[in-house]
Design a protein around this motif. Sequence first.
Motif, mmCIF file in Angstrom:
data_model
loop_
_atom_site.group_PDB
_atom_site.id
_atom_site.type_symbol
_atom_site.label_atom_id
_atom_site.label_comp_id
_atom_site.label_asym_id
_atom_site.label_seq_id
_atom_site.Cartn_x
_atom_site.Cartn_y
_atom_site.Cartn_z
ATOM 1 N N GLY A 162 0.800 -1.215 0.000
ATOM 2 C CA GLY A 162 0.000 0.000 0.000
ATOM 3 C C GLY A 162 0.826 1.256 0.000
ATOM 4 N N THR A 163 2.113 1.166 0.397
ATOM 5 C CA THR A 163 2.932 2.378 0.437
ATOM 6 C C THR A 163 3.643 2.610 -0.879
ATOM 7 O OG1 THR A 163 4.799 1.132 1.325
ATOM 8 C CG2 THR A 163 3.308 2.153 2.903
ATOM 9 N N SER A 164 3.880 1.543 -1.639
ATOM 10 C CA SER A 164 4.605 1.698 -2.890
ATOM 11 C C SER A 164 3.845 2.573 -3.870
ATOM 12 C CB SER A 164 4.874 0.324 -3.511
ATOM 13 O OG SER A 164 5.700 -0.447 -2.676
ATOM 14 N N ALA A 165 2.546 2.381 -3.947
ATOM 15 C CA ALA A 165 1.760 3.186 -4.876
ATOM 16 C C ALA A 165 1.816 4.644 -4.501
ATOM 17 C CB ALA A 165 0.311 2.680 -4.893
ATOM 18 N N ARG A 166 1.792 4.899 -3.185
ATOM 19 C CA ARG A 166 1.864 6.293 -2.765
ATOM 20 C C ARG A 166 3.198 6.902 -3.142
ATOM 21 N NH1 ARG A 166 2.966 6.159 2.362
ATOM 22 N NH2 ARG A 166 4.963 7.115 1.985
ATOM 23 N N SER A 167 4.275 6.122 -2.936
ATOM 24 C CA SER A 167 5.585 6.630 -3.285
ATOM 25 C C SER A 167 5.701 6.853 -4.782
ATOM 26 C CB SER A 167 6.671 5.653 -2.809
ATOM 27 O OG SER A 167 6.666 5.542 -1.411
ATOM 28 N N ALA A 168 5.127 5.927 -5.549
ATOM 29 C CA ALA A 168 5.189 6.100 -6.992
ATOM 30 C C ALA A 168 4.445 7.331 -7.417
ATOM 31 C CB ALA A 168 4.606 4.853 -7.677
ATOM 32 N N GLY A 169 3.318 7.585 -6.785
ATOM 33 C CA GLY A 169 2.573 8.791 -7.101
ATOM 34 C C GLY A 169 3.337 10.021 -6.723
ATOM 35 N N ALA A 170 4.045 9.934 -5.586
ATOM 36 C CA ALA A 170 4.830 11.089 -5.162
ATOM 37 C C ALA A 170 5.975 11.341 -6.097
ATOM 38 C CB ALA A 170 5.338 10.864 -3.734
ATOM 39 N N LEU A 190 -11.354 24.567 1.934
ATOM 40 C CA LEU A 190 -11.071 24.932 0.544
ATOM 41 C C LEU A 190 -10.734 23.741 -0.335
ATOM 42 C CD1 LEU A 190 -8.914 28.112 1.236
ATOM 43 C CD2 LEU A 190 -11.365 27.976 0.795
ATOM 44 N N GLY A 191 -10.349 22.621 0.283
ATOM 45 C CA GLY A 191 -9.973 21.458 -0.503
ATOM 46 C C GLY A 191 -9.295 20.419 0.373
ATOM 47 N N GLY A 192 -8.839 19.324 -0.287
ATOM 48 C CA GLY A 192 -8.147 18.250 0.412
ATOM 49 C C GLY A 192 -6.652 18.468 0.439
ATOM 50 N N ILE A 193 -5.961 17.554 1.122
ATOM 51 C CA ILE A 193 -4.517 17.696 1.292
ATOM 52 C C ILE A 193 -3.797 17.645 -0.054
ATOM 53 C CG2 ILE A 193 -4.189 15.224 1.672
ATOM 54 C CD1 ILE A 193 -2.242 18.101 3.345
ATOM 55 N N PRO A 238 -3.240 10.369 6.833
ATOM 56 C CA PRO A 238 -2.024 9.694 7.295
ATOM 57 C C PRO A 238 -0.801 10.613 7.200
ATOM 58 C CG PRO A 238 -3.296 8.237 5.878
ATOM 59 C CD PRO A 238 -3.952 9.588 5.814
ATOM 60 N N GLU A 239 0.074 10.485 8.179
ATOM 61 C CA GLU A 239 1.209 11.401 8.267
ATOM 62 C C GLU A 239 2.096 11.347 7.033
ATOM 63 O OE1 GLU A 239 3.544 11.044 11.752
ATOM 64 O OE2 GLU A 239 1.931 11.647 13.110
ATOM 65 N N MET A 240 2.379 10.146 6.517
ATOM 66 C CA MET A 240 3.290 10.040 5.387
ATOM 67 C C MET A 240 2.709 10.671 4.130
ATOM 68 S SD MET A 240 6.077 8.999 6.439
ATOM 69 C CE MET A 240 6.794 9.035 4.795
ATOM 70 N N VAL A 241 1.380 10.677 4.005
ATOM 71 C CA VAL A 241 0.752 11.371 2.880
ATOM 72 C C VAL A 241 0.997 12.873 3.010
ATOM 73 C CG1 VAL A 241 -1.421 11.887 1.731
ATOM 74 C CG2 VAL A 241 -0.986 9.572 2.564
ATOM 75 N N GLN A 266 12.893 1.195 -10.405
ATOM 76 C CA GLN A 266 12.565 0.043 -9.558
ATOM 77 C C GLN A 266 12.484 0.440 -8.086
ATOM 78 O OE1 GLN A 266 15.224 -3.326 -10.032
ATOM 79 N NE2 GLN A 266 14.900 -3.963 -7.898
ATOM 80 N N PHE A 267 13.481 1.194 -7.607
ATOM 81 C CA PHE A 267 13.517 1.560 -6.190
ATOM 82 C C PHE A 267 12.402 2.540 -5.829
ATOM 83 C CE2 PHE A 267 18.380 0.817 -6.346
ATOM 84 C CZ PHE A 267 18.172 -0.555 -6.269
ATOM 85 N N THR A 268 11.997 3.358 -6.791
ATOM 86 C CA THR A 268 10.902 4.297 -6.532
ATOM 87 C C THR A 268 9.612 3.548 -6.244
ATOM 88 O OG1 THR A 268 11.890 5.999 -7.926
ATOM 89 C CG2 THR A 268 9.530 6.172 -7.515
ATOM 90 N N LEU A 269 9.401 2.429 -6.930
ATOM 91 C CA LEU A 269 8.201 1.630 -6.708
ATOM 92 C C LEU A 269 8.287 0.806 -5.427
ATOM 93 C CD1 LEU A 269 7.582 0.335 -10.349
ATOM 94 C CD2 LEU A 269 6.327 2.123 -9.142
ATOM 95 N N ASP A 270 9.499 0.425 -5.043
ATOM 96 C CA ASP A 270 9.657 -0.520 -3.935
ATOM 97 C C ASP A 270 9.936 0.111 -2.578
ATOM 98 O OD1 ASP A 270 9.253 -2.564 -5.703
ATOM 99 O OD2 ASP A 270 11.375 -3.060 -5.956
ATOM 100 N N TYR A 271 10.450 1.344 -2.581
ATOM 101 C CA TYR A 271 10.909 1.928 -1.319
ATOM 102 C C TYR A 271 10.310 3.324 -1.109
ATOM 103 C CZ TYR A 271 14.345 -1.790 -1.610
ATOM 104 O OH TYR A 271 14.939 -3.012 -1.722
ATOM 105 N N ASP A 272 9.820 3.534 0.089
ATOM 106 C CA ASP A 272 9.275 4.846 0.441
ATOM 107 C C ASP A 272 10.363 5.903 0.351
ATOM 108 O OD1 ASP A 272 6.890 3.683 0.923
ATOM 109 O OD2 ASP A 272 7.052 3.687 3.116
ATOM 110 N N ASP A 273 9.987 7.059 -0.137
ATOM 111 C CA ASP A 273 10.825 8.264 -0.100
ATOM 112 C C ASP A 273 12.046 8.214 -1.020
ATOM 113 O OD1 ASP A 273 9.078 9.116 1.833
ATOM 114 O OD2 ASP A 273 10.366 8.535 3.502
#
Length: 471
Positions: free
Chosen positions: A8-16, A205-208, A231-234, A402-409
């Motif tokens: 669940g965190t990889s997708a967020r990191s990829a989006g970031a 005014l809107g979301g995060i 969530p804090e990491m978001v 690869q690392f962007t998808l697998d590792y946070d930050d």
Amino acid sequence: MATTSEPGTSARSAGAGSTAAVRRPSWGSLRRARRNRSQLATLLLATDAVCVLAVVLLLGHGDPAVVVFSVAALVVHAFAGLYRPRMDLSILDDLPLLAGAGIASVGVASIADGALGIGDVERSTLLVALAQTVLILCARAVVYVLRVRYRTAGRIAMRTLVVGCGGLGAQIVEHLQSGEQGLLPVGFIDDDPRLSAGERPLPVLGGIADLERLVTEQAADIVVIAYSNVPEMVVVDVLRSCQGLPVEIFTVPRFWQVTNTHRFVQSVRGVPLVQLRRPAFRAVTWPLKRVMDVAASALGLVVAMPVLLVCAALVRHEVGPGPLFRQERVGLDGRTFPLLKLRTMRPDASSDVRWNAQENVGPVGGWLRRLSLDELPQLWNVLRGEMSLVGPRPERPHFVEQFTLDYDDYLWRHRVPVGVTGWAQVHGLRGDTSISERARFDNHYVENWSLWLDVKILLRTVGQVLSAAGR
């Protein structure tokens, strides 16, 4: 290789990752933001300078020691944080700092007298120091009174967004609406507001995810992060994506009710606010990093040229023609560039998609790697502006993806120029070591950059090279 992140965190990191290439603010927007927030600092500096000059002209009588003390006083005031913009204005908070600065400035004048023979620190000098301190205190008290009146009258109001539409966020907004802090709250930002529409002192005014857009649309100067259900990491990812905007960010610390306050923590009616550091590229000293890179890399290339020639000859003897090779790496803001290295392995078409390939490294290559001499050609990359002496180590595009998808930050490392050496490397994270740890160390470097941190990393790198602690 390190363990991958939780599901669940990889997708967020990829989006970031799409926002990791932080949008650099225009010089015009930075100048406007600095002008809005530096008015108090400029006013205080001007007030102190006028007071110091007045005392020197009236009581100094041309004494060099008095001049040295007066200049030292302004410098010490700056280092003591007496010119920093702040919400709470209290002359009683300044009193111990001004007294300590006066004593320190007398010490500087005494050192100048003993070391350089510039004037004599006598009783008259101490009287001048006392007179300056008292006059500065009185002048600052007047400035603070006038400043608060301007704030409450609405003539000084920095537009503020509050993240978190709950009880604490509403409390902060109500306190800010008094105008004493010079902040004008314009709205909440929250994905799941806890307060109903009728309970909110301001609209949502809107979301995060809309924070970056809303900062621009609302011409916000300040963002206050209160508690919310996001969530804090978001929130961390969104804040990092906003680092290119000319906005100051304050956050309410966890357990703020029992958090100790000090002069570097702002306060809104008893609620502490911790100001996040500005991005490295907005620091006043950031241009000096490039100056240091150019000077050191040019000198290093000249001094290391004989060593490079000897190493190139040894490499040619071991692996054949072409001792120098180029390899595509990912640098600042995700841009690629050709990194230069001395060849330590025989050519292998699959090496660009294999992690830390070692099979074809000969004795000379191993020796070059242990002493990090294979990295010397990267001084040319530094001179060209593609790299810095210090920064996160650059990686090949395949592994960055690869690392962007697998590792946070991971991708947030690219907010600053990549480097020949880095904070992760001097902590032993070289070769086949944890990628998540590297990302954590690299982001720590980005968040805490200073010229002294660069110098410290370079000195530790020299120590490791001399002890053959390389790969």
